[in-house]
Design an enzyme around this catalytic site. Sequence first.
Site, mmCIF file in Angstrom:
data_model
loop_
_atom_site.group_PDB
_atom_site.id
_atom_site.type_symbol
_atom_site.label_atom_id
_atom_site.label_comp_id
_atom_site.label_asym_id
_atom_site.label_seq_id
_atom_site.Cartn_x
_atom_site.Cartn_y
_atom_site.Cartn_z
ATOM 1 N N TRP A 90 0.813 -1.223 0.000
ATOM 2 C CA TRP A 90 0.000 0.000 0.000
ATOM 3 C C TRP A 90 0.843 1.268 0.000
ATOM 4 O O TRP A 90 0.439 2.254 0.607
ATOM 5 C CB TRP A 90 -0.901 0.055 1.246
ATOM 6 C CG TRP A 90 -1.772 -1.114 1.452
ATOM 7 C CD1 TRP A 90 -1.653 -2.041 2.442
ATOM 8 C CD2 TRP A 90 -2.907 -1.493 0.675
ATOM 9 N NE1 TRP A 90 -2.645 -2.976 2.316
ATOM 10 C CE2 TRP A 90 -3.433 -2.660 1.241
ATOM 11 C CE3 TRP A 90 -3.525 -0.948 -0.458
ATOM 12 C CZ2 TRP A 90 -4.543 -3.309 0.724
ATOM 13 C CZ3 TRP A 90 -4.639 -1.586 -0.976
ATOM 14 C CH2 TRP A 90 -5.131 -2.746 -0.378
ATOM 15 N N ILE A 91 1.991 1.244 -0.629
ATOM 16 C CA ILE A 91 2.870 2.404 -0.471
ATOM 17 C C ILE A 91 2.502 3.505 -1.479
ATOM 18 O O ILE A 91 2.649 3.335 -2.700
ATOM 19 C CB ILE A 91 4.360 1.991 -0.583
ATOM 20 C CG1 ILE A 91 4.644 0.867 0.431
ATOM 21 C CG2 ILE A 91 5.285 3.180 -0.373
ATOM 22 C CD1 ILE A 91 4.205 1.150 1.871
ATOM 23 N N GLU B 143 -3.347 5.715 7.331
ATOM 24 C CA GLU B 143 -2.673 6.314 8.505
ATOM 25 C C GLU B 143 -3.381 5.953 9.803
ATOM 26 O O GLU B 143 -3.559 6.793 10.693
ATOM 27 C CB GLU B 143 -2.475 7.812 8.308
ATOM 28 C CG GLU B 143 -1.570 8.043 7.101
ATOM 29 C CD GLU B 143 -0.847 9.358 7.072
ATOM 30 O OE1 GLU B 143 -0.769 10.026 8.107
ATOM 31 O OE2 GLU B 143 -0.347 9.688 5.988
HETATM 32 C C1 LIG Z 1 -4.817 4.251 -0.756
HETATM 33 C C2 LIG Z 1 -3.956 3.796 0.388
HETATM 34 C C3 LIG Z 1 -2.721 4.400 0.584
HETATM 35 C C4 LIG Z 1 -1.890 3.966 1.625
HETATM 36 N N1 LIG Z 1 -0.645 4.533 1.757
HETATM 37 C C5 LIG Z 1 0.231 4.000 2.653
HETATM 38 C C6 LIG Z 1 1.589 4.460 2.700
HETATM 39 O O1 LIG Z 1 1.997 5.367 1.965
HETATM 40 N N2 LIG Z 1 2.444 3.866 3.576
HETATM 41 C C7 LIG Z 1 2.046 2.860 4.407
HETATM 42 O O2 LIG Z 1 2.879 2.363 5.174
HETATM 43 N N3 LIG Z 1 0.757 2.404 4.391
HETATM 44 C C8 LIG Z 1 -0.149 2.941 3.541
HETATM 45 N N4 LIG Z 1 -1.448 2.486 3.493
HETATM 46 C C9 LIG Z 1 -1.848 1.377 4.375
HETATM 47 C C10 LIG Z 1 -2.845 1.794 5.444
HETATM 48 O O3 LIG Z 1 -2.218 2.568 6.422
HETATM 49 C C11 LIG Z 1 -3.498 0.503 5.987
HETATM 50 O O4 LIG Z 1 -4.358 0.040 4.952
HETATM 51 C C12 LIG Z 1 -4.257 0.738 7.261
HETATM 52 O O5 LIG Z 1 -3.380 1.018 8.321
HETATM 53 C C13 LIG Z 1 -5.116 -0.482 7.639
HETATM 54 O O6 LIG Z 1 -4.386 -1.660 7.559
HETATM 55 P P1 LIG Z 1 -5.007 -2.908 6.756
HETATM 56 O O7 LIG Z 1 -5.441 -2.418 5.431
HETATM 57 O O8 LIG Z 1 -4.034 -4.004 6.814
HETATM 58 O O9 LIG Z 1 -6.328 -3.300 7.563
HETATM 59 P P2 LIG Z 1 -6.405 -4.286 8.803
HETATM 60 O O10 LIG Z 1 -5.415 -3.898 9.834
HETATM 61 O O11 LIG Z 1 -6.403 -5.684 8.318
HETATM 62 O O12 LIG Z 1 -7.854 -3.929 9.366
HETATM 63 C C14 LIG Z 1 -9.045 -4.465 8.794
HETATM 64 C C15 LIG Z 1 -10.233 -3.957 9.626
HETATM 65 O O13 LIG Z 1 -10.089 -4.425 10.986
HETATM 66 C C16 LIG Z 1 -10.152 -3.317 11.877
HETATM 67 N N5 LIG Z 1 -9.257 -3.548 13.019
HETATM 68 C C17 LIG Z 1 -7.992 -4.036 13.010
HETATM 69 N N6 LIG Z 1 -7.512 -4.106 14.259
HETATM 70 C C18 LIG Z 1 -8.483 -3.653 15.090
HETATM 71 C C19 LIG Z 1 -8.606 -3.471 16.503
HETATM 72 N N7 LIG Z 1 -7.603 -3.765 17.339
HETATM 73 N N8 LIG Z 1 -9.775 -2.989 17.002
HETATM 74 C C20 LIG Z 1 -10.800 -2.675 16.169
HETATM 75 N N9 LIG Z 1 -10.745 -2.803 14.819
HETATM 76 C C21 LIG Z 1 -9.605 -3.293 14.285
HETATM 77 C C22 LIG Z 1 -9.677 -2.114 11.039
HETATM 78 O O14 LIG Z 1 -10.160 -0.903 11.594
HETATM 79 C C23 LIG Z 1 -10.288 -2.438 9.690
HETATM 80 O O15 LIG Z 1 -11.644 -2.020 9.689
HETATM 81 C C24 LIG Z 1 -2.312 2.932 2.489
HETATM 82 C C25 LIG Z 1 -3.583 2.359 2.312
HETATM 83 C C26 LIG Z 1 -4.394 2.765 1.273
HETATM 84 C C27 LIG Z 1 -5.729 2.086 1.078
#
Ligand SMILES: Cc1cc2nc3c(=O)[nH]c(=O)nc-3n(C[C@H](O)[C@H](O)[C@H](O)COP(=O)(O)OP(=O)(O)OC[C@H]3O[C@@H](n4cnc5c(N)ncnc54)[C@H](O)[C@@H]3O)c2cc1C
Length: 383
Positions: free
Chosen positions: A158-159, A364
Amino acid sequence: MAVDRLLPTEESVDLLALVRDLCEHELAPYAAQAEESETFPRDAFRTLGKAGLLGLPYPEQYGGAEQPYEVYLQMLEEIAAAWMSVGVGVSVHTMTSYAVATLGTEEQRARLLPDMVGGELLGAYALSEPQAGSDISGLTTKAVRDGDEYVLSGTKAWISHGSHADFYTTFARTSDDPKRGISAFHVPASSPGLSFGAPERKMGLTGSTTTLVNYDQVRVPRSNRIGDEGDGMRIALSALDSGRLGIAACATGLAQAALEVAASYALERQQFGHPIADFQGVQFLLADMAAAVESARSTYLQAARRRDLGRPFTQQAAIAKLVCTDAAMKVTTDAVQVLGGYGYTREFPAERYMREAKVTQIFEGTNQIQRLVISRDLLRSVS
Ligand SMILES: Cc1cc2nc3c(=O)[nH]c(=O)nc-3n(C[C@H](O)[C@H](O)[C@H](O)COP(=O)(O)OP(=O)(O)OC[C@H]3O[C@@H](n4cnc5c(N)ncnc54)[C@H](O)[C@@H]3O)c2cc1C
């Protein structure tokens, strides 16, 4: 309708005029087309860099503009209102420079910061991994010491700016220690072994390229490690506190843009022999949208002022991210409603704004994670 901003200095008033001029002539006219064709706006970042807008909060000594966060965020809000992918890009770039600016050695600051904050180089923030999103302690990318170098192996997910950035601020595991096992590295894009996945096919923010980043035995000199071994988690979390304020400001700008489209349309569109703005049902919808935008702005400004005064602001940054991005989702959805059927078409930007708003509730730190940050901080302070 330009936002009537309360800015602290004459210099910031002049900066606003420059930003508005640039938004009107260099950003807004190109946004819809670039988003439609999913074209990364590299030239827009060059233009902003040349105008000194890629290093607003960083020291003048290294080429930054040394503006308080209160000012930087309002400029960012204006940029995001004109073109969300560029606003988010400026916010991400600012976060990539954070590690060197705040924890870098004097040598690293002198070597790296001028090109980062002067706009010569565009950064990416490589923290998330396929299996480590909300829980970044689960990241597995490794950095193994080999003489005067580190060898990085693993995959980031997702960078933002993946394949377009000039450097990748990368977080990698230097030991299995659960608390101090992660370190931060400056990785130039030209490093052998660095490669990128195909751009993700996203719902919105389609101009902002998002990719996997693969590290296949990528070597970086030891002098590119930022902070001590084991400082990575602390750096990542404190960079995110500031980064979340950036996303809050961008979300507010997006909501402001949606409000403006909806209000103009309501004055023009006639039904039952009147502009739809004459109907109280529509007026109240617009009033609620305006209230949401204004309170979002106040929330991020309050957090920014705490940061500018050197007060703790982790909880306030999480509140700002939560409030502003939820406001953006609601206001952009309501903007589509005000435009009726046209709101659902690509003839107007309202549907794009709505698609762009969604991701602000996810990246974020999702808004569930913001609630964790807020409640943890709150309960610690009352216990
Ligand atoms: C367009 C886009 C750009 C991005 N850019 C960057 C970037 O430049 N650099 C970077 O490092 N990352 C980036 N990201 C990654 C982004 O930060 C992550 O997608 C985000 O942190 C969520 O992680 P995940 O997608 O793995 O979801 P998951 O962690 O798998 O979460 C899935 C669901 O479970 C919920 N959840 C998880 N844990 C808990 C908890 N303890 N309590 C309650 N609910 C929970 C979440 O809220 C979510 O609804 C980007 C993402 C996108 C979509």
